[in-house]
Enzyme design. Structure first.
Site, PDB file in Angstrom:
ATOM      1  N   HIS A   1      40.332  38.417  41.076  1.00 15.77           N
ATOM      2  CA  HIS A   1      39.095  38.391  40.293  1.00 15.77           C
ATOM      3  C   HIS A   1      39.297  38.719  38.818  1.00 15.77           C
ATOM      4  CE1 HIS A   1      39.474  42.613  41.427  1.00 15.77           C
ATOM      5  NE2 HIS A   1      38.602  42.930  40.484  1.00 15.77           N
ATOM      6  N   ASP A   2      40.227  39.614  38.494  1.00 14.55           N
ATOM      7  CA  ASP A   2      40.410  40.029  37.100  1.00 14.55           C
ATOM      8  C   ASP A   2      41.726  39.560  36.499  1.00 14.55           C
ATOM      9  OD1 ASP A   2      38.044  41.237  36.383  1.00 14.55           O
ATOM     10  OD2 ASP A   2      38.642  43.241  37.015  1.00 14.55           O
TER      11      ASP A   2
ATOM     12  N   LYS B   1      42.413  39.074  32.713  1.00 13.58           N
ATOM     13  CA  LYS B   1      42.585  40.155  31.743  1.00 13.58           C
ATOM     14  C   LYS B   1      43.964  40.146  31.087  1.00 13.58           C
ATOM     15  CE  LYS B   1      39.229  43.528  33.466  1.00 13.58           C
ATOM     16  NZ  LYS B   1      39.029  44.867  34.067  1.00 13.58           N
TER      17      LYS B   1
ATOM     18  N   HIS C   1      37.833  36.963  29.775  1.00 11.88           N
ATOM     19  CA  HIS C   1      38.768  37.112  30.897  1.00 11.88           C
ATOM     20  C   HIS C   1      38.332  36.273  32.100  1.00 11.88           C
ATOM     21  CE1 HIS C   1      35.964  40.143  32.629  1.00 11.88           C
ATOM     22  NE2 HIS C   1      36.595  39.932  33.773  1.00 11.88           N
TER      23      HIS C   1
ATOM     24  N   HIS D   1      32.445  36.261  38.954  1.00  6.58           N
ATOM     25  CA  HIS D   1      32.135  37.585  39.508  1.00  6.58           C
ATOM     26  C   HIS D   1      31.331  38.473  38.555  1.00  6.58           C
ATOM     27  CE1 HIS D   1      35.791  38.603  37.258  1.00  6.58           C
ATOM     28  NE2 HIS D   1      35.510  39.885  37.419  1.00  6.58           N
ATOM     29  N   HIS D   2      31.143  38.040  37.301  1.00  5.26           N
ATOM     30  CA  HIS D   2      30.277  38.781  36.374  1.00  5.26           C
ATOM     31  C   HIS D   2      28.938  38.076  36.145  1.00  5.26           C
ATOM     32  CE1 HIS D   2      32.740  42.181  35.269  1.00  5.26           C
ATOM     33  NE2 HIS D   2      33.785  41.382  35.094  1.00  5.26           N
TER      34      HIS D   2
ATOM     35  N   ASP E   1      32.987  44.885  43.542  1.00 10.99           N
ATOM     36  CA  ASP E   1      33.665  45.227  42.295  1.00 10.99           C
ATOM     37  C   ASP E   1      32.883  46.260  41.499  1.00 10.99           C
ATOM     38  OD1 ASP E   1      35.730  44.984  40.355  1.00 10.99           O
ATOM     39  OD2 ASP E   1      34.484  43.627  39.187  1.00 10.99           O
TER      40      ASP E   1
END
Length: 232
Positions: A91-92, A95, A120, A147-148, A176
């Site tokens: 998911h991240d 970054k 990201h 996811h954001h 998350d």
């Protein structure tokens, strides 16, 4: 002669059946090992960004197990549960493309810095934009990008709303946020579980798929067991 022939055929069939069973057992073991190796590679890839912003690899594993549990409780098929289990650690991953002065900043981000941080999601999608045959990476791409996003449409990067947000991303979003709030970050100490849940409840209609959030809250003890098992 006929009896001997049938006896021979019977013996050969028994031998072949034993061989098939043995080979099937070996194949299953090899497939399980390959799946485990795939998971470790996915987790390792997901951890790259976490080492940069000083999170721990346990965050990645918690998200993976939280997401699978929430998917299971929400009635996902076993295949879908496994897809989200293997894809959610990514998911991240985007970054890795965020500068250290922003990713590791101990204080609040400026508006300009936050706009950079938002990237990201886009970067993660580009990293995972691979051959459609690779189901885990394709699911990871969706999760990294979305996811954001927020249930009311106020999220980023696309401003998606409600069920226009992919279900995998909606599952990971709940997990998350909970894990981020109950973990130490460079810019703040961890909230208690009670504080985190209270804040999430106040923002439930804005941030989360209401059905998934209610399932999460109703089964909080099961998620806390995962949190304890993979604690930092």
């Amino acid at each position: 002669k006929i009896k001997k022939y049938y006896d021979l055929m019977r013996d050969m069939n028994e031998i072949l059946q034993k061989e098939v069973m043995q080979k099937t057992k070996e194949l299953r073991k090899a497939l399980e090992l390959a799946r485990e190796a795939e998971y470790e590679m996915v987790v390792t890839l997901g951890m790259i960004s976490e080492f940069r912003d000083e999170e721990t690899g346990q965050h990645t594993r918690r998200i993976s197990y939280y997401s699978k549990l929430l998917a299971q409780l929400a009635g996902f098929s076993e295949d879908e549960q496994n897809i989200i289990f293997y894809a959610s650690p990514l998911h991240d991953v985007g970054k890795v493309g965020i500068p250290d002065n922003i990713l590791k900043k101990p204080g609040p981000l400026t508006n300009e810095e936050f706009e950079t941080m938002k990237l990201h999601t886009i970067i993660g999608g580009r990293i995972l934009d691979t051959d459609p045959r690779f189901i885990t990476l394709q699911a990871g791409k969706i999760i990294a990008e979305q996811h954001h996003e927020k249930w009311d449409g106020s999220g980023y990067p696309y401003g998606l709303k409600g069920e226009n947000i992919n279900i995998y991303a909606r599952v990971v979003a709940v997990c998350d946020v909970f894990d981020a709030m109950t973990s130490d970050r460079i810019y703040r100490p961890a909230f208690t579980v009670e504080q985190a849940i209270d804040i999430m409840k106040k923002n439930r209609e804005k941030y989360f798929d209401p059905k998934l959030f209610n399932i999460f809250i109703s089964n909080l003890d099961e998620f806390l067991k995962i949190k304890e098992k993979f604690k930092d």
